[in-house]
Design a protein around this motif. Sequence first.
Motif, PDB file in Angstrom:
ATOM      1  N   ALA A   1       5.090 -37.903  34.722  1.00 14.75           N
ATOM      2  CA  ALA A   1       6.600 -37.620  35.146  1.00 14.75           C
ATOM      3  C   ALA A   1       6.629 -36.245  35.652  1.00 14.75           C
ATOM      4  CB  ALA A   1       7.146 -37.999  33.931  1.00 14.75           C
ATOM      5  N   TYR A   2       5.985 -35.357  35.179  1.00 14.64           N
ATOM      6  CA  TYR A   2       6.396 -33.861  35.725  1.00 14.64           C
ATOM      7  C   TYR A   2       5.855 -33.681  37.084  1.00 14.64           C
ATOM      8  CZ  TYR A   2       5.813 -28.961  36.298  1.00 14.64           C
ATOM      9  OH  TYR A   2       6.147 -27.681  36.742  1.00 14.64           O
TER      10      TYR A   2
ATOM     11  N   GLU B   1       5.717 -35.993  39.148  1.00 13.86           N
ATOM     12  CA  GLU B   1       6.517 -36.927  40.129  1.00 13.86           C
ATOM     13  C   GLU B   1       7.947 -36.043  40.390  1.00 13.86           C
ATOM     14  OE1 GLU B   1       9.047 -41.005  40.541  1.00 13.86           O
ATOM     15  OE2 GLU B   1       7.589 -40.628  38.877  1.00 13.86           O
ATOM     16  N   GLN B   2       8.589 -35.364  39.529  1.00 13.13           N
ATOM     17  CA  GLN B   2       9.767 -34.704  39.447  1.00 13.13           C
ATOM     18  C   GLN B   2       9.475 -33.190  40.019  1.00 13.13           C
ATOM     19  OE1 GLN B   2      10.311 -34.853  35.450  1.00 13.13           O
ATOM     20  NE2 GLN B   2      10.915 -36.674  35.227  1.00 13.13           N
TER      21      GLN B   2
ATOM     22  N   SER C   1      12.837 -32.934  28.293  1.00 11.57           N
ATOM     23  CA  SER C   1      11.894 -33.752  29.284  1.00 11.57           C
ATOM     24  C   SER C   1      12.539 -34.822  29.609  1.00 11.57           C
ATOM     25  CB  SER C   1      10.410 -34.117  28.730  1.00 11.57           C
ATOM     26  OG  SER C   1       9.730 -34.493  29.419  1.00 11.57           O
ATOM     27  N   GLY C   2      12.454 -35.078  31.070  1.00  8.16           N
ATOM     28  CA  GLY C   2      13.005 -36.337  31.844  1.00  8.16           C
ATOM     29  C   GLY C   2      14.607 -36.338  31.954  1.00  8.16           C
ATOM     30  N   ASN C   3      15.347 -35.300  31.504  1.00  2.71           N
ATOM     31  CA  ASN C   3      16.771 -35.429  31.450  1.00  2.71           C
ATOM     32  C   ASN C   3      17.081 -35.212  32.900  1.00  2.71           C
ATOM     33  OD1 ASN C   3      19.730 -34.268  31.742  1.00  2.71           O
ATOM     34  ND2 ASN C   3      19.421 -34.452  29.347  1.00  2.71           N
ATOM     35  N   ARG C   4      17.644 -36.412  33.671  1.00  4.73           N
ATOM     36  CA  ARG C   4      18.015 -36.165  35.277  1.00  4.73           C
ATOM     37  C   ARG C   4      18.798 -35.083  35.483  1.00  4.73           C
ATOM     38  NH1 ARG C   4      17.904 -42.747  37.114  1.00  4.73           N
ATOM     39  NH2 ARG C   4      15.740 -43.222  36.121  1.00  4.73           N
TER      40      ARG C   4
ATOM     41  N   GLU D   1       1.774 -40.111  30.349  1.00  3.10           N
ATOM     42  CA  GLU D   1       3.103 -40.593  30.959  1.00  3.10           C
ATOM     43  C   GLU D   1       3.641 -39.282  31.195  1.00  3.10           C
ATOM     44  OE1 GLU D   1       0.975 -43.593  29.161  1.00  3.10           O
ATOM     45  OE2 GLU D   1       1.489 -41.881  28.286  1.00  3.10           O
ATOM     46  N   SER D   2       3.530 -38.212  30.617  1.00  2.83           N
ATOM     47  CA  SER D   2       4.624 -37.034  30.461  1.00  2.83           C
ATOM     48  C   SER D   2       4.142 -36.196  31.535  1.00  2.83           C
ATOM     49  CB  SER D   2       4.700 -36.424  29.191  1.00  2.83           C
ATOM     50  OG  SER D   2       3.782 -35.554  28.944  1.00  2.83           O
TER      51      SER D   2
ATOM     52  N   ASP E   1       8.999 -29.510  29.186  1.00  2.90           N
ATOM     53  CA  ASP E   1       9.062 -30.009  30.361  1.00  2.90           C
ATOM     54  C   ASP E   1       8.057 -31.379  30.366  1.00  2.90           C
ATOM     55  OD1 ASP E   1      10.647 -28.079  31.936  1.00  2.90           O
ATOM     56  OD2 ASP E   1       8.775 -26.838  32.029  1.00  2.90           O
TER      57      ASP E   1
END
Length: 279
Positions: free
Chosen positions: A118-119, A121-122, A76-79, A114-115, A106
Amino acid sequence: MMTRVFKNAVLIAVLSAAAAHAQAYFFMQMSDPQFGMYTDNAGFVQETINFEFAIATANRLKPAFVVITGDLVNQSGNRAQIAEFKRIAAKLDHSIPLYAVPGNHDVGNEPTPESLAAYREQFGRDYYSFRSHDMAGFVLNGNLLKAPGKVAEEAERQEKWLASELAKARDEGVKRLVVFLHQSLFLENPGEPDKYFNIPAETRGRYLELLHKYGVEHVYAGHYHRNAYGRDGALEMITTGPVGKPMGPEGSGIRIVTVKDGVFESKYYGFGFMPASVN
């Protein structure tokens, strides 16, 4: 005379629409491309090869839509993983809708506000509905069913939303109501014990009751990295193997679901056995 012409035109339009809805169609389910799993996040060369092949196959066969049932990435969050997933997903023919489903990798095994933010947004919405031919699809964030502890309000909001959307689709006369999520409600039978790969029994029972109430007969999930099939009365629960790293004998692949005269038929194709066409 003009009135008759107008009425005939309307009749032809109605009949054409009905014929279009009656036509057979198919959609493609992919699951768990999970960029980074093969190497424990050290790279994703194999995931790139697999996902590019899956997308190329979709472009060749032209399904009504493609749905990816979760674990788009492994971390999760790995760009880098997210960017590679998006790069390849963008190769899908723009005439083919693509629907993404959030997996536990994810948003985390225990999602947080927060997670989830983030999802969103991504990747965009984590639960939503869509229409295709004579069916309505309902994408759920299965992580809110599996581990709602830190996001209880979000879990409650999704459940109420689903009930409202199912009622709306039924009132609109939509014939086929289909649910997609990452974690299976159950793998083989609705009374099976709680395990990592299914939804806890209490939540499972509540959702099954809701789905039965509105006539949902098809649920598709991933997460298991192999195939599994179960049934609860009229409702079939299909768990599909991965585009990414497999954990079962079927290997990496995709599922193709054909719909004809209201009958859903699905088959899982390993990457070495892609069909030349879908009838």
